[in-house]
Write a protein that holds these residues in place. Structure first.
Motif, PDB file in Angstrom:
ATOM      1  N   LEU A 178       0.793  -1.253   0.151  1.00 55.52           N
ATOM      2  CA  LEU A 178      -0.054   0.081   0.100  1.00 55.52           C
ATOM      3  C   LEU A 178       0.993   1.354  -0.038  1.00 55.52           C
ATOM      4  CD1 LEU A 178      -2.922   0.856   0.189  1.00 55.52           C
ATOM      5  CD2 LEU A 178      -2.955   0.927   2.370  1.00 55.52           C
ATOM      6  N   GLN A 179       1.707   1.293   0.661  1.00 54.49           N
ATOM      7  CA  GLN A 179       2.817   2.261   0.752  1.00 54.49           C
ATOM      8  C   GLN A 179       3.431   2.614  -0.708  1.00 54.49           C
ATOM      9  OE1 GLN A 179       5.248   3.118   4.270  1.00 54.49           O
ATOM     10  NE2 GLN A 179       4.955   1.141   4.968  1.00 54.49           N
ATOM     11  N   ILE A 180       3.852   1.492  -1.486  1.00 54.47           N
ATOM     12  CA  ILE A 180       4.324   1.536  -2.687  1.00 54.47           C
ATOM     13  C   ILE A 180       3.404   2.076  -3.436  1.00 54.47           C
ATOM     14  CG2 ILE A 180       5.487   0.506  -4.708  1.00 54.47           C
ATOM     15  CD1 ILE A 180       6.692  -1.660  -2.606  1.00 54.47           C
TER      16      ILE A 180
ATOM     17  N   GLY B  13       7.562  13.821  -2.013  1.00 61.05           N
ATOM     18  CA  GLY B  13       7.618  13.603  -0.540  1.00 61.05           C
ATOM     19  C   GLY B  13       7.554  12.155  -0.249  1.00 61.05           C
ATOM     20  N   GLN B  14       8.074  11.855   0.854  1.00 64.65           N
ATOM     21  CA  GLN B  14       7.903  10.444   1.447  1.00 64.65           C
ATOM     22  C   GLN B  14       6.759  10.011   1.848  1.00 64.65           C
ATOM     23  OE1 GLN B  14      10.206   8.049   1.045  1.00 64.65           O
ATOM     24  NE2 GLN B  14       9.007   6.359   1.959  1.00 64.65           N
ATOM     25  N   ILE B  15       5.751   9.099   1.629  1.00 64.54           N
ATOM     26  CA  ILE B  15       4.524   8.634   1.950  1.00 64.54           C
ATOM     27  C   ILE B  15       4.928   7.519   3.194  1.00 64.54           C
ATOM     28  CG2 ILE B  15       2.334   7.698   1.645  1.00 64.54           C
ATOM     29  CD1 ILE B  15       2.843  10.682   0.631  1.00 64.54           C
ATOM     30  N   GLU B  16       4.240   7.457   4.081  1.00 69.47           N
ATOM     31  CA  GLU B  16       4.372   6.514   5.075  1.00 69.47           C
ATOM     32  C   GLU B  16       3.005   6.131   5.679  1.00 69.47           C
ATOM     33  OE1 GLU B  16       6.610   5.131   9.318  1.00 69.47           O
ATOM     34  OE2 GLU B  16       7.229   6.987   8.421  1.00 69.47           O
ATOM     35  N   ILE B  17       2.535   4.812   5.483  1.00 67.31           N
ATOM     36  CA  ILE B  17       1.316   4.261   5.750  1.00 67.31           C
ATOM     37  C   ILE B  17       1.386   3.789   7.259  1.00 67.31           C
ATOM     38  CG2 ILE B  17      -0.688   2.687   5.380  1.00 67.31           C
ATOM     39  CD1 ILE B  17      -0.282   4.894   3.331  1.00 67.31           C
TER      40      ILE B  17
ATOM     41  N   VAL C  23       0.565   4.115  -3.107  1.00 67.29           N
ATOM     42  CA  VAL C  23       0.335   5.427  -2.634  1.00 67.29           C
ATOM     43  C   VAL C  23       1.622   6.290  -3.202  1.00 67.29           C
ATOM     44  CG1 VAL C  23      -0.193   7.056  -0.646  1.00 67.29           C
ATOM     45  CG2 VAL C  23      -1.233   4.814  -0.733  1.00 67.29           C
ATOM     46  N   GLN C  24       2.636   5.915  -2.672  1.00 69.44           N
ATOM     47  CA  GLN C  24       3.883   6.607  -3.225  1.00 69.44           C
ATOM     48  C   GLN C  24       3.995   6.924  -4.850  1.00 69.44           C
ATOM     49  OE1 GLN C  24       6.385   7.353  -0.761  1.00 69.44           O
ATOM     50  NE2 GLN C  24       6.723   9.030  -2.390  1.00 69.44           N
ATOM     51  N   ASN C  25       3.639   5.779  -5.695  1.00 72.68           N
ATOM     52  CA  ASN C  25       3.607   5.778  -6.888  1.00 72.68           C
ATOM     53  C   ASN C  25       2.705   6.816  -7.482  1.00 72.68           C
ATOM     54  OD1 ASN C  25       5.979   4.084  -6.887  1.00 72.68           O
ATOM     55  ND2 ASN C  25       4.715   2.294  -7.566  1.00 72.68           N
ATOM     56  N   PHE C  26       1.288   6.585  -6.763  1.00 65.41           N
ATOM     57  CA  PHE C  26       0.321   7.552  -7.214  1.00 65.41           C
ATOM     58  C   PHE C  26       0.436   9.083  -6.888  1.00 65.41           C
ATOM     59  CE2 PHE C  26      -3.665   9.644  -6.058  1.00 65.41           C
ATOM     60  CZ  PHE C  26      -4.346   9.429  -7.145  1.00 65.41           C
ATOM     61  N   MET C  27       1.103   9.217  -5.799  1.00 63.58           N
ATOM     62  CA  MET C  27       1.658  10.577  -5.687  1.00 63.58           C
ATOM     63  C   MET C  27       2.728  11.151  -6.349  1.00 63.58           C
ATOM     64  SD  MET C  27      -0.762  11.436  -3.169  1.00 63.58           S
ATOM     65  CE  MET C  27      -0.085  13.178  -2.724  1.00 63.58           C
ATOM     66  N   ALA C  28       3.616  10.304  -6.743  1.00 58.09           N
ATOM     67  CA  ALA C  28       4.513  10.768  -7.776  1.00 58.09           C
ATOM     68  C   ALA C  28       4.124  11.109  -9.035  1.00 58.09           C
ATOM     69  CB  ALA C  28       5.749   9.622  -7.548  1.00 58.09           C
ATOM     70  N   ALA C  29       2.976  10.395  -9.117  1.00 57.10           N
ATOM     71  CA  ALA C  29       2.380  10.681 -10.834  1.00 57.10           C
ATOM     72  C   ALA C  29       1.684  11.884 -10.686  1.00 57.10           C
ATOM     73  CB  ALA C  29       1.252   9.321 -11.072  1.00 57.10           C
ATOM     74  N   LEU C  30       1.543  12.230  -9.464  1.00 62.09           N
ATOM     75  CA  LEU C  30       0.802  13.744  -9.424  1.00 62.09           C
ATOM     76  C   LEU C  30       1.764  14.943  -9.327  1.00 62.09           C
ATOM     77  CD1 LEU C  30      -2.503  12.749  -7.028  1.00 62.09           C
ATOM     78  CD2 LEU C  30      -2.297  13.128  -9.768  1.00 62.09           C
ATOM     79  N   GLY C  31       3.002  14.300  -9.089  1.00 58.73           N
ATOM     80  CA  GLY C  31       3.945  15.532  -8.951  1.00 58.73           C
ATOM     81  C   GLY C  31       4.534  15.523  -7.415  1.00 58.73           C
ATOM     82  N   PHE C  32       3.950  14.778  -6.681  1.00 61.56           N
ATOM     83  CA  PHE C  32       4.645  14.982  -5.414  1.00 61.56           C
ATOM     84  C   PHE C  32       5.603  14.208  -4.947  1.00 61.56           C
ATOM     85  CE2 PHE C  32       4.311  13.613  -0.683  1.00 61.56           C
ATOM     86  CZ  PHE C  32       4.279  14.768  -0.112  1.00 61.56           C
TER      87      PHE C  32
ATOM     88  N   PHE D 248      -3.281   1.633  10.406  1.00 55.23           N
ATOM     89  CA  PHE D 248      -4.081   1.746   9.260  1.00 55.23           C
ATOM     90  C   PHE D 248      -4.010   0.624   8.366  1.00 55.23           C
ATOM     91  CE2 PHE D 248      -4.957   2.900   5.073  1.00 55.23           C
ATOM     92  CZ  PHE D 248      -6.247   3.619   4.950  1.00 55.23           C
ATOM     93  N   ALA D 249      -2.730   0.153   8.152  1.00 58.22           N
ATOM     94  CA  ALA D 249      -2.275  -1.111   7.410  1.00 58.22           C
ATOM     95  C   ALA D 249      -3.120  -2.286   7.801  1.00 58.22           C
ATOM     96  CB  ALA D 249      -1.059  -1.158   7.354  1.00 58.22           C
ATOM     97  N   GLY D 250      -3.033  -2.388   9.557  1.00 61.43           N
ATOM     98  CA  GLY D 250      -3.733  -3.433  10.089  1.00 61.43           C
ATOM     99  C   GLY D 250      -5.300  -3.468   9.906  1.00 61.43           C
ATOM    100  N   MET D 251      -5.818  -2.404  10.095  1.00 63.69           N
ATOM    101  CA  MET D 251      -7.244  -2.240   9.828  1.00 63.69           C
ATOM    102  C   MET D 251      -7.533  -2.349   8.403  1.00 63.69           C
ATOM    103  SD  MET D 251      -9.590   0.959  10.854  1.00 63.69           S
ATOM    104  CE  MET D 251      -9.265   2.218   9.305  1.00 63.69           C
ATOM    105  N   VAL D 252      -6.886  -2.177   7.390  1.00 63.40           N
ATOM    106  CA  VAL D 252      -7.197  -2.551   6.000  1.00 63.40           C
ATOM    107  C   VAL D 252      -6.940  -4.025   5.693  1.00 63.40           C
ATOM    108  CG1 VAL D 252      -6.662  -2.178   3.587  1.00 63.40           C
ATOM    109  CG2 VAL D 252      -6.457  -0.238   5.191  1.00 63.40           C
TER     110      VAL D 252
END
Length: 267
Positions: free
Chosen positions: A112-114, A127-131, A116-125, A135-139
């Motif tokens: 999920l971190q990878i 920064g480092q994304i950390e889940i 989200v990170q790739n999705f945000m990178a595609a939008l031009g962000f 939240f990961a356990g709940m999902v």
């Protein structure tokens, strides 16, 4: 304004400290373990273990509505007249019922971190994304719970006679109102025993989140066991705490089942 919110947080923290069943003024550790390794404060591990119980209970309670809601819609999809919906629902349940919960958790946590990170990178962000581990356990646990829950709800749907739907339509109710007023009350009553068993399984599966760093019961007692070299004592305590949570859950579900059967008894 920030001072106002800080005051609210402090007041809530103080209130929770008072009603804390472990380290509060009348808490178990405070009253009976003040001179042991379970003492609260810097003298023992009481605070850490009490926090682990809170994390475990919070994770299970937060996962439950997510899994129930998703499982309900999957059960509806399995009864759909649309083949694509039925096929997708069957693939989903086969996938998450077939994979070990530990594997699902690790894939969700890292994948999920990878994603989200790739999705945000595609939008031009950049920064480092950390889940968060919570939240990961709940999902992950919610996905597994929903897969099993959908099967329980599907069986409950099949246990309700078709005439119940037809009676609602005959009274002039549309499908949504028929589901709300006639089908759902019966569905809950029929599905409750199976959902109670799934809740117990969910409560036990929360122990898996210790591997991704979430400070639950198992992780907190494990750290204490390694530091103090009292593995048997602390892991026995972990067993006791899980059994206490299971006992409380059994009482709650028993009360809910009695409440749900009142209308059946009245008839």
């Amino acid at each position: 304004m920030s001072g106002f919110f800080t005051a609210i947080v402090d007041a809530v923290s103080a209130f929770l400290g008072i009603i804390d069943p472990f380290c509060g003024p009348v808490g178990v550790f405070t009253l009976f373990a003040g001179d042991t390794l379970l003492a609260c404060g810097a003298a023992g591990w009481g605070d850490e273990i009490a926090f682990g119980v809170l994390v475990t209970a919070s994770l299970a309670i937060a996962t439950l509505p997510v899994g129930l809601m998703l499982g309900f819609f999957i059960a509806l999809a399995k009864q759909s007249d649309e083949p694509a919906l039925r096929r997708s629902a069957n693939i989903y349940t086969t996938l998450f019922r077939g994979l070990p919960e530990f594997l699902t958790l690790t894939i969700v946590y890292y994948g999920l971190q990878i994603l989200v990170q790739n999705f945000m990178a595609a939008l031009g962000f950049d920064g480092q994304i950390e889940i968060s581990a919570f939240f990961a356990g709940m999902v992950a646990l919610g996905a597994v719970f929903s897969a099993y829950c959908s099967e329980v709800l599907l069986s409950a749907f099949k246990a309700i006679p078709r005439g119940q739907y037809e009676a609602g339509y005959a009274l002039g109710l549309h499908h949504g109102r028929t589901m709300q007023l006639i089908v759902l009350p019966q569905l809950i009553r029929v599905a409750l025993p199976g959902l109670g068993n799934l809740w117990m399984a969910l409560l036990k599966d929360t122990a898996l989140v210790s591997v991704i760093g979430l400070p639950d019961i198992l992780r907190q007692t494990g750290v204490a066991a390694r530091v103090t070299k009292e593995a048997f004592a602390f892991y026995s305590l972990a067993c006791l705490l899980f059994l206490v949570l299971a006992f409380i859950s059994s009482l709650v579900f028993s009360r809910i089942e009695k409440w749900a059967k009142r209308s059946e008894v009245a008839r």
